[in-house]
Design a protein around this motif. Sequence first.
Motif, short mmCIF file in Angstrom:
data_model
loop_
_atom_site.label_atom_id
_atom_site.label_comp_id
_atom_site.label_asym_id
_atom_site.label_seq_id
_atom_site.Cartn_x
_atom_site.Cartn_y
_atom_site.Cartn_z
N TYR A 134 -20.94 26.28 5.13
CA TYR A 134 -22.23 26.92 4.86
C TYR A 134 -23.13 26.83 6.10
N LEU A 135 -23.15 25.65 6.74
CA LEU A 135 -23.95 25.48 7.96
C LEU A 135 -23.45 26.41 9.06
N HIS A 136 -22.14 26.65 9.07
CA HIS A 136 -21.58 27.59 10.05
C HIS A 136 -22.02 29.02 9.74
N GLN A 137 -22.06 29.35 8.48
CA GLN A 137 -22.42 30.72 8.07
C GLN A 137 -23.88 31.05 8.38
N ILE A 138 -24.75 30.04 8.34
CA ILE A 138 -26.16 30.29 8.64
C ILE A 138 -26.47 30.10 10.13
N GLY A 139 -25.41 29.84 10.92
CA GLY A 139 -25.58 29.76 12.36
C GLY A 139 -25.98 28.42 12.92
N GLU A 140 -25.95 27.37 12.10
CA GLU A 140 -26.33 26.04 12.57
C GLU A 140 -25.15 25.29 13.20
N VAL A 141 -23.95 25.64 12.83
CA VAL A 141 -22.74 25.01 13.38
C VAL A 141 -21.85 26.12 13.92
N ALA A 142 -21.44 25.98 15.19
CA ALA A 142 -20.64 27.03 15.84
C ALA A 142 -19.20 26.61 16.07
N PHE A 143 -18.84 25.36 15.73
CA PHE A 143 -17.50 24.82 15.99
C PHE A 143 -17.15 24.93 17.47
N GLU A 144 -18.10 24.54 18.31
CA GLU A 144 -17.89 24.60 19.75
C GLU A 144 -17.84 23.22 20.38
N ASN A 145 -18.89 22.41 20.20
CA ASN A 145 -18.96 21.08 20.80
C ASN A 145 -18.95 20.02 19.71
N LEU A 146 -17.93 19.17 19.72
CA LEU A 146 -17.83 18.10 18.72
C LEU A 146 -18.08 16.77 19.40
N PHE A 147 -19.16 16.10 19.01
CA PHE A 147 -19.51 14.79 19.55
C PHE A 147 -18.97 13.71 18.60
N ILE A 148 -18.08 12.88 19.11
CA ILE A 148 -17.38 11.91 18.27
C ILE A 148 -17.85 10.49 18.61
N ASP A 149 -18.03 9.69 17.57
CA ASP A 149 -18.38 8.28 17.76
C ASP A 149 -17.94 7.50 16.53
N GLY A 150 -17.83 6.21 16.70
CA GLY A 150 -17.42 5.34 15.60
C GLY A 150 -18.27 4.10 15.54
N THR A 151 -18.30 3.48 14.38
CA THR A 151 -19.02 2.23 14.21
C THR A 151 -18.33 1.41 13.13
N LYS A 152 -18.65 0.13 13.08
CA LYS A 152 -18.09 -0.75 12.06
C LYS A 152 -19.17 -1.05 11.03
N ILE A 153 -18.82 -0.88 9.76
CA ILE A 153 -19.74 -1.18 8.67
C ILE A 153 -19.08 -2.22 7.76
N GLU A 154 -19.83 -3.23 7.41
CA GLU A 154 -19.29 -4.35 6.64
C GLU A 154 -18.84 -3.91 5.25
N ALA A 155 -17.72 -4.44 4.82
CA ALA A 155 -17.16 -4.13 3.51
C ALA A 155 -17.82 -5.01 2.45
N SER A 156 -17.69 -4.58 1.20
CA SER A 156 -18.21 -5.35 0.07
C SER A 156 -17.16 -6.39 -0.32
N ALA A 157 -16.95 -7.34 0.58
CA ALA A 157 -15.93 -8.37 0.38
C ALA A 157 -16.48 -9.71 0.83
N ASN A 158 -15.96 -10.77 0.26
CA ASN A 158 -16.39 -12.11 0.65
C ASN A 158 -15.99 -12.38 2.09
N ARG A 159 -16.86 -13.01 2.84
CA ARG A 159 -16.65 -13.18 4.27
C ARG A 159 -15.52 -14.16 4.60
N TYR A 160 -15.22 -15.09 3.72
CA TYR A 160 -14.25 -16.14 4.05
C TYR A 160 -12.97 -16.04 3.23
N THR A 161 -12.60 -14.82 2.84
CA THR A 161 -11.37 -14.61 2.06
C THR A 161 -10.32 -13.94 2.94
N PHE A 162 -10.23 -14.38 4.18
CA PHE A 162 -9.33 -13.74 5.13
C PHE A 162 -7.88 -14.21 4.97
N VAL A 163 -6.96 -13.32 5.30
CA VAL A 163 -5.54 -13.62 5.41
C VAL A 163 -5.11 -13.12 6.77
#
Length: 534
Positions: A134-163
Amino acid sequence: MQLNKLHNKNYTEYHDGYQLVLPFNFEVLIPEDDSVRLLSHILEGLNYKELYQAYSSTGRKPAVEPKILFKVLTYAYMNNIYSSRNIEKACRRDINFMWLLGGNPTPDHSTIARFRKDYLVDAIDGLFYQMVIYLHQIGEVAFENLFIDGTKIEASANRYTFVWKKAVSKNESKMFTKIQGCLEKINETYHTNFSVNKDSLCRDLAGIVMYLEEKQKEENIEFVYGIGKRKTELQRYTEQIKEFSLRQAEYDKHNALFNGRNSYSKTDTDATFMHMKDDHMRNAQLKPAYNVQIGVEGEYITGMNIFQDRNDLNTLIPFLKEMEGRLKYRYKNIIADSGYESEENYLYLEKQRQACYIKPQTYEQWKKRSFKNDISKRENMDYNAEKDEYTCSNGKQLKPAGITNRMSATGYRSEITVYECEDCQGCLKREKCTKSKGNRRMQVSKKFIEKRQVSYENITSEKGILLRVNRSIQAEGAFGVLKNDYNFNRFLTRGKVSVKNEFMLLCFGYNFNKLHAKIQNERIGKPLHRLKTA
């Protein structure tokens, strides 16, 4: 007022003289430029076929229309409301939520949680990418330049239950040695020739237990338990082998859950322990988390995915494949930071005919004087392409001495050429060039250097500088808004599928807020931020 009236559950019977002041039609209370109107208009035009297919055709009719419930959930994420109980509260008290419900009964928190966890699983991806189209159809997204990035987000898990995989492998190896020692005694006692194999350990141990139990029946031995009871040698062997079998089954379960990872959490087995930039103990402690990847264009999130990798290197190709499969469009330019640089990624983008704007990992080091003066660096040596040899600062030639192959975690095999100096004996610059006792050796991937040079020329061009600046503003800026302004630093749900649903709803809310802001600020049709001129 009579005292017994205070115990009445219906407070309207108090009759304190108040009159109805709210209008029966909430439409008049919602401003004409309110974002809830934009959200309702756009979501009304999406195809909800997959969502309705999640409901049974023979079951009970849902209390709230699924499409309306999806609107409510999306609007909640637009306004930083993530808890199902808080969403229920908003539906009872907030006029905008009441307007979205359109006279339907207020859903309780369990209905909202069940809808988010179960019914949206197979439909959320399709709905999200419908909005991108829809954003492409209204001219807001042209599928030309894709900016990629990543981040780490904490899970809903106990911090000391590691294996940890390393600990499991270590204990498994120790136990295998004990099993072999126990089998030697069993073979010596009963004149058998039992042996075990690591690949079929549980099956082998089960066969040994079966033999020992048959031996018990033949000799009519009764196993004893409790304090003061003396166990027979057969009982001790049987109990030891059974214990080994149970422990091995537990190790097999751990190894299956690792699935290429080095760790996982017991309370959320899909979460991997990762180093976070900030944590509760302020010491870079490992915490269970997910690696969230997003692709941004025109300040809108046009693609997202959840990964269990601790770094971004191996996420680029599956991320792009997922986006292309959903959108049926292929971006022209891929812009990413140095965490995505690898020979495999370079070659994939070249094969897809996508322009690569990935910053080399040593890009910042190249600018330093210390790097330029380091004679041990390959970049500071002269290279003769015809003879395929490097010349060091002392005038010695490093010639090809052999070719080796290097395998990546994804199975990609790269060809590495090994160069060796003709003679390093008596070289006055040797201490600054190498620490090896023999001649200087250097491993070089020619294909990687070639593709890195292409990407370097792209990012240092006028267009490349503009795209790199916009990647910092748009991709990193999107995560800044989501984590700080939206206060989303920890998932509420568990499991990779549920986590993806949760973050995709957040991306929905982010895109609606961004579109609303651009409309109100008259910034529609401006996908890039221009460079500031002096």
